[in-house]
Design an enzyme around this catalytic site. Sequence first.
Site, mmCIF file in Angstrom:
data_model
loop_
_atom_site.group_PDB
_atom_site.id
_atom_site.type_symbol
_atom_site.label_atom_id
_atom_site.label_comp_id
_atom_site.label_asym_id
_atom_site.label_seq_id
_atom_site.Cartn_x
_atom_site.Cartn_y
_atom_site.Cartn_z
ATOM 1 N N SER A 234 -15.102 -4.339 6.713
ATOM 2 C CA SER A 234 -13.982 -5.347 7.625
ATOM 3 C C SER A 234 -14.733 -5.871 8.795
ATOM 4 O O SER A 234 -15.455 -5.096 9.479
ATOM 5 C CB SER A 234 -12.689 -4.501 7.867
ATOM 6 O OG SER A 234 -11.921 -5.201 8.759
ATOM 7 N N HIS B 260 -5.567 -1.318 5.112
ATOM 8 C CA HIS B 260 -5.961 -2.007 6.209
ATOM 9 C C HIS B 260 -5.612 -3.622 6.110
ATOM 10 O O HIS B 260 -4.778 -3.932 7.211
ATOM 11 C CB HIS B 260 -7.611 -1.818 6.463
ATOM 12 C CG HIS B 260 -8.223 -2.802 7.490
ATOM 13 N ND1 HIS B 260 -8.387 -4.194 7.158
ATOM 14 C CD2 HIS B 260 -8.835 -2.736 8.701
ATOM 15 C CE1 HIS B 260 -8.825 -4.681 8.169
ATOM 16 N NE2 HIS B 260 -8.913 -3.767 9.169
ATOM 17 N N ASN B 261 -5.924 -4.101 5.250
ATOM 18 C CA ASN B 261 -5.575 -5.400 4.828
ATOM 19 C C ASN B 261 -4.252 -5.660 5.076
ATOM 20 O O ASN B 261 -3.569 -6.562 5.492
ATOM 21 C CB ASN B 261 -6.354 -6.099 3.800
ATOM 22 C CG ASN B 261 -7.743 -6.286 3.808
ATOM 23 O OD1 ASN B 261 -8.466 -5.717 4.836
ATOM 24 N ND2 ASN B 261 -8.524 -7.035 3.254
ATOM 25 N N GLU C 197 -2.931 -5.575 8.426
ATOM 26 C CA GLU C 197 -3.447 -6.745 9.114
ATOM 27 C C GLU C 197 -2.413 -8.037 8.763
ATOM 28 O O GLU C 197 -2.261 -8.648 9.826
ATOM 29 C CB GLU C 197 -4.969 -7.150 8.287
ATOM 30 C CG GLU C 197 -5.650 -8.309 8.840
ATOM 31 C CD GLU C 197 -6.804 -8.836 8.180
ATOM 32 O OE1 GLU C 197 -7.540 -7.611 8.167
ATOM 33 O OE2 GLU C 197 -7.094 -9.690 7.586
#
Length: 466
Positions: free
Chosen positions: A128, A185-186, A189
């Site tokens: 990332s 995580h995305n 995000e």
Amino acid sequence: MSKAEIGLIGLGTMGAALALNIADNGFDIAVWNRTTARTQDFHKNAGDLADHITATETLQDLVDAIAKPRAIILMVPAGQPVDDQIDALRPLLDDDDMIIDAGNANFHDTNRRARDAGDKPFLGIGVSGGEEGARFGPSIMGGGKRAHWDRVAHILNAIAAKHEGEACATWMGEEGAGHFVKAVHNGIEYADMQMIAEVYGIMRDGLAMDDASIADTFSGWDNGPLKSYLIEISGKVAGATDPKTGKPMLEVIVDAAGQKGTGRWTVIEAQHLAAPIPAIEAAVVARNLSSQRDARAAGEDLFGTAPHRLPHDILSTDTLERALIAGKILCYTQGFDMIAKASNAFGWALPLPDIAKVWRAGCIIRSAMLDDMATALAEDADRTLMFAPKFANMLKANHDALRRVVAQAALHGLAVPALSSGLAYFDAMRTARGTANMIQGQRDFFGAHGFDRVDGGTGQHGPWGN
Ligand code: NDP
């Protein structure tokens, strides 16, 4: 040059940046790209680092250029290209050579590839930080056999972002664990970005602030509890001017956001895991809705524009900041809870505090709050993050602001799906006696599904007379 310590396939945006990062850290690297002209351009433009890079024109040349046992990073689009590349590469490799898929693979694919690899080393690593991160220090989430991770950890640690000297590269678990953590995580995000965009919308349409004031507001918040990469760049985006027209950049950017899949995968997987992540779901839905520009324009023609302008002084930017603090805690809580659920479901033992740590630098969601999240999760990884004293206190201090923002937005027709679903999640999470008793009554009425009684007894049925 002696043989390279590592190889890399795919010199696109991410692969080229990662290869330069590896070379910059003193490792000799051999590279190959499907289109040879790109390999040649890459090598020509590598400057001083070219001495550390062997540019190859065939896969066999690539393999021959790497010291044994080899390790080769794939940085090609997720999906079939990764399978094709593995199929092309494996016959040229020795059994102890390692393939590392560093793209944004769906973790189910990584699970399958790891099983197909058998004893042959295979890692799936989530990287990332975009191009800048890949070049100067990404956050790296690894999955596969621990022994295989350990074989390349010195290179991954060297190229990773550092938080107070600590490398943001961590082995998460077997098979697709790294790609799973990267997907969540995305998802986080998406929700973080969406909440910021919603607050931007309130400033623009509700408070009639110009882009320069919005930029200043975001920049100011970047000195407080919201300090993060996303807040920082939101200020920069709002403050930028279009060189072509002289207008603020935000005025010339079309309001339709795309996605490459990781947010969607997170939502689909959350459903499989029965993990409630409504703010992340709302953010994915908001991107899908944003793409329906014609339908939205037709809707505006049909229903008219809502009276977006808020009454004077009803919401201050301080209230918006506090709402965003509460929203952020809630969306991270959802993400970490989903990771905890997956950890149990897949038998991974995902290291929650280390995940918070690995996100502190290099990645898109890096933020000051993650330091405290790592501490809270280290104290008790089984407790939901919003119940940790530090975050419970922050929620107690700020949820009223989130409520006022969502309420005013609703009254004035400003769509705030992520903030409002974050608030609904918060309210549901502090309601001991909810409303699913009605659902259970309905289910028993039409389907004889049975219910539990508060005074004891399971599989009970109601006096519905049917
Ligand atoms: P790019 O489109 O910039 O580059 C893709 C690279 O893959 C090119 O070198 C291309 O070669 C090669 N390639 C494409 N198809 C094939 C194929 N079928 N077989 C072999 N090589 C192929 O992609 P990115 O660098 O942006 O992305 C690479 C991976 O990294 C993806 O999985 C992406 O999701 C992930 N990622 C991207 C981030 C970003 O911010 N861009 C952030 C984090 C992860 P050619 O020159 O021949 O076309």
